[in-house]
Design an enzyme around this catalytic site. Sequence first.
Site, PDB file in Angstrom:
ATOM      1  N   LYS A 105       0.878  -2.334  -2.213  1.00 38.15           N
ATOM      2  CA  LYS A 105       1.258  -3.742  -2.054  1.00 38.15           C
ATOM      3  C   LYS A 105       1.262  -4.492  -3.372  1.00 38.15           C
ATOM      4  CE  LYS A 105      -2.984  -2.655  -1.049  1.00 38.15           C
ATOM      5  NZ  LYS A 105      -3.897  -2.242  -0.002  1.00 38.15           N
ATOM      6  N   GLY A 187     -14.397   3.478   1.835  1.00 39.29           N
ATOM      7  CA  GLY A 187     -12.993   3.715   1.445  1.00 39.29           C
ATOM      8  C   GLY A 187     -12.065   2.569   1.771  1.00 39.29           C
ATOM      9  N   GLU A 190     -10.165  -1.647  -2.752  1.00 43.95           N
ATOM     10  CA  GLU A 190      -9.237  -1.175  -3.778  1.00 43.95           C
ATOM     11  C   GLU A 190     -10.027  -0.508  -4.900  1.00 43.95           C
ATOM     12  OE1 GLU A 190      -5.696  -1.491  -3.485  1.00 43.95           O
ATOM     13  OE2 GLU A 190      -6.572  -1.825  -1.531  1.00 43.95           O
ATOM     14  N   LYS A 205      -0.014  -8.924   0.060  1.00 52.36           N
ATOM     15  CA  LYS A 205       0.410  -8.647   1.443  1.00 52.36           C
ATOM     16  C   LYS A 205       1.121  -9.867   2.044  1.00 52.36           C
ATOM     17  CE  LYS A 205      -3.257  -5.259   2.264  1.00 52.36           C
ATOM     18  NZ  LYS A 205      -4.675  -5.088   2.619  1.00 52.36           N
TER      19      LYS A 205
HETATM   20  N1  NAI Z   1      -7.822   2.648   0.909  1.00 52.54           N
HETATM   21  C1  NAI Z   1      -7.201   1.956   1.830  1.00 52.54           C
HETATM   22  O1  NAI Z   1      -7.757   1.649   2.899  1.00 52.54           O
HETATM   23  C2  NAI Z   1      -5.801   1.529   1.641  1.00 52.54           C
HETATM   24  C3  NAI Z   1      -5.134   1.708   0.449  1.00 52.54           C
HETATM   25  N2  NAI Z   1      -3.848   1.286   0.292  1.00 52.54           N
HETATM   26  C4  NAI Z   1      -3.131   1.522  -0.961  1.00 52.54           C
HETATM   27  O2  NAI Z   1      -2.958   2.917  -1.100  1.00 52.54           O
HETATM   28  C5  NAI Z   1      -2.951   3.256  -2.479  1.00 52.54           C
HETATM   29  C6  NAI Z   1      -4.035   4.302  -2.735  1.00 52.54           C
HETATM   30  O3  NAI Z   1      -5.279   3.744  -2.363  1.00 52.54           O
HETATM   31  P1  NAI Z   1      -6.603   4.636  -2.315  1.00 52.54           P
HETATM   32  O4  NAI Z   1      -6.284   5.996  -1.863  1.00 52.54           O
HETATM   33  O5  NAI Z   1      -7.598   3.825  -1.583  1.00 52.54           O
HETATM   34  O6  NAI Z   1      -6.981   4.625  -3.862  1.00 52.54           O
HETATM   35  P2  NAI Z   1      -7.878   5.682  -4.645  1.00 52.54           P
HETATM   36  O7  NAI Z   1      -8.321   4.998  -5.884  1.00 52.54           O
HETATM   37  O8  NAI Z   1      -8.880   6.308  -3.753  1.00 52.54           O
HETATM   38  O9  NAI Z   1      -6.800   6.804  -5.006  1.00 52.54           O
HETATM   39  C7  NAI Z   1      -5.819   6.682  -5.995  1.00 52.54           C
HETATM   40  C8  NAI Z   1      -5.719   8.025  -6.664  1.00 52.54           C
HETATM   41  O10 NAI Z   1      -4.612   7.990  -7.545  1.00 52.54           O
HETATM   42  C9  NAI Z   1      -5.007   8.589  -8.759  1.00 52.54           C
HETATM   43  N3  NAI Z   1      -4.211   8.054  -9.849  1.00 52.54           N
HETATM   44  C10 NAI Z   1      -4.194   6.780 -10.285  1.00 52.54           C
HETATM   45  N4  NAI Z   1      -3.360   6.690 -11.339  1.00 52.54           N
HETATM   46  C11 NAI Z   1      -2.864   7.925 -11.549  1.00 52.54           C
HETATM   47  C12 NAI Z   1      -1.964   8.472 -12.495  1.00 52.54           C
HETATM   48  N5  NAI Z   1      -1.456   7.724 -13.457  1.00 52.54           N
HETATM   49  N6  NAI Z   1      -1.653   9.779 -12.415  1.00 52.54           N
HETATM   50  C13 NAI Z   1      -2.191  10.536 -11.439  1.00 52.54           C
HETATM   51  N7  NAI Z   1      -3.061  10.095 -10.522  1.00 52.54           N
HETATM   52  C14 NAI Z   1      -3.383   8.790 -10.585  1.00 52.54           C
HETATM   53  C15 NAI Z   1      -6.468   8.213  -8.910  1.00 52.54           C
HETATM   54  O11 NAI Z   1      -7.128   9.077  -9.784  1.00 52.54           O
HETATM   55  C16 NAI Z   1      -6.966   8.331  -7.481  1.00 52.54           C
HETATM   56  O12 NAI Z   1      -7.401   9.623  -7.195  1.00 52.54           O
HETATM   57  C17 NAI Z   1      -3.158   1.942  -3.235  1.00 52.54           C
HETATM   58  O13 NAI Z   1      -1.905   1.406  -3.567  1.00 52.54           O
HETATM   59  C18 NAI Z   1      -3.855   1.062  -2.202  1.00 52.54           C
HETATM   60  O14 NAI Z   1      -3.622  -0.295  -2.440  1.00 52.54           O
HETATM   61  C19 NAI Z   1      -3.141   0.690   1.313  1.00 52.54           C
HETATM   62  C20 NAI Z   1      -3.735   0.496   2.521  1.00 52.54           C
HETATM   63  C21 NAI Z   1      -5.122   0.859   2.771  1.00 52.54           C
HETATM   64  N1  LIG Z   2      -8.437  -2.805   0.131  1.00 51.20           N
HETATM   65  C1  LIG Z   2      -7.573  -3.009   1.234  1.00 51.20           C
HETATM   66  C2  LIG Z   2      -7.061  -1.689   1.724  1.00 51.20           C
HETATM   67  C3  LIG Z   2      -5.938  -1.819   2.640  1.00 51.20           C
HETATM   68  O1  LIG Z   2      -4.908  -2.406   2.339  1.00 51.20           O
HETATM   69  C4  LIG Z   2      -8.325  -3.707   2.354  1.00 51.20           C
HETATM   70  O2  LIG Z   2      -9.537  -3.815   2.249  1.00 51.20           O
HETATM   71  O3  LIG Z   2      -7.668  -4.163   3.289  1.00 51.20           O
END
Ligand code: NAI
Ligand SMILES: N[C@@H](CC=O)C(=O)O
Length: 429
Positions: A105, A187, A190, A205
């Site tokens: 987002k 988890g 962000e 969002k």
């Molecule tokens: N965690 C949640 O509940 C939700 C997350 N999101 C979105 O999903 C996406 C991922 O979120 P998460 O999995 O929670 O984050 P996270 O931080 O757990 O995972 C992101 C991963 O991407 C890797 N990464 C970052 N930059 C990189 C690069 N340049 N090259 C290779 N790997 C790279 C990181 O090392 C990490 O392992 C974000 O855009 C977040 O806003 C959306 C809805 C819910």
């Molecule tokens: N960090 C966000 C993850 C989902 O978008 C949240 O807490 O809602």
Amino acid sequence: MAKPLRVALLGCGVVGSAVARQLTDDAADLAARVGAPLELIGVAVRDVTKPRPESGVPPELFTTDAESLVSNADLVVELMGGLEPARTLLLRAIEHGAAVITANKALLGADGPRLYAAADARNVDLSFEASVAGAIPLLRPLRESLAGDDVQRVMGIVNGTTNYILDKMDRTGAALPDVLAEAQELGYAEADPTADVEGHDAQAKAAILASLAFHTRVSSDDVHCEGIMGITDADIRDARKIGCVVKLLAICERTPDGVSARVHPTLVPRSHPLASVHDAFNAVFLETALAGELMFYGKGAGAAPTASAVLGDLVQAGRHRVVGGHGPRESAYAELPVLPIARTQTSYFIRLDVLDRPGVLARVANVFGAHDVSIESMRQGVRRSEEGLAILQLVTNQAADESLVATVEELRKLDDVHEVSSVLRVEGM
Ligand SMILES: NC(=O)C1=CN([C@@H]2O[C@H](COP(=O)(O)OP(=O)(O)OC[C@H]3O[C@@H](n4cnc5c(N)ncnc54)[C@H](O)[C@@H]3O)[C@@H](O)[C@H]2O)C=CC1
Ligand SMILES: N[C@@H](CC=O)C(=O)O
Ligand code: NA
């Protein structure tokens, strides 16, 4: 069954691991639904040596060469987060003709139109259901099911982390930093949790929601944003005293003059359905011209729920690859003016510590009257008689936000007012 579709995954964190795991564990069903096997050809990570057993990805599929990976894929799933290199990689993937799916987002709120334009030019899908309200099917209903209706208002809880924090503060009296650490462990937060607590995640969002709801480009910068860092135990207690709870709300509205979008902590009556949204759950209400009121509720954050939305997009984009066609393009034809919060109608809860002397109520009331703000209710709180102070808690009727701001500024200057100790907007009273 058609030939396998090559899937590239960018990022293998909380959400990426869950998506990868499901691609393996549910491969046969996903293939049957798409009409072609989904073949994971690689996962871009920062460190290929880091063990990621929860993802179920064979070690040889991890790579640091994300650019080559996206150039060879039919479907690219971006779950890295952040603006760069996510934007460059998605644009490259689109350039190579891949359909792209993202939960990012922050990127969509900052630069969505650029991604849309690139996807339109190459005639590929750009899907992002997971980016708002996690698992809840919300963006597809807005983009597709409600495409023939007119959305008037979108209001809801779209950040799981802050809802988890405010709910715990309300229910257990816990302190904000402790609860934030829990939300991170679960988890929900962000990578940089200030995006959650300062409201920027919900701000992005709200921009996405307003853009889809009003067929108008609304970027994160257009969305007024206040986070929850200033919310104190006293605010939570005050809310309780007047039968309310504090929630971080995103509110997008269509008015005769244009559209507006804002994110701020809000007092909501305990009888309102949003007050019973607990933990990291999200809930969004839509008001539309034809459908009337619609309510969406579910898990807005966390690995599996977010993976659900990502996989739904992946299956849909895969189906388009197999049978042709593509999802909706950007719809921004309405080009409605985006109004600042100053011109939005809101109502305020204000807590004042005033000098306990004759005439004070009249002088306070005069300030409201001078700005055309009417008082809906007033309550006198516990006297701090040793300091000669009384506490007033007022709720206003709706007025232009700029009038309410001016009222508070003038109250602060009044000799009778020792302190304006809390100002919160109110919804649903
Ligand atoms: N965690 C949640 O509940 C939700 C997350 N999101 C979105 O999903 C996406 C991922 O979120 P998460 O999995 O929670 O984050 P996270 O931080 O757990 O995972 C992101 C991963 O991407 C890797 N990464 C970052 N930059 C990189 C690069 N340049 N090259 C290779 N790997 C790279 C990181 O090392 C990490 O392992 C974000 O855009 C977040 O806003 C959306 C809805 C819910
Ligand atoms: N960090 C966000 C993850 C989902 O978008 C949240 O807490 O809602
Ligand atoms: Na969603």
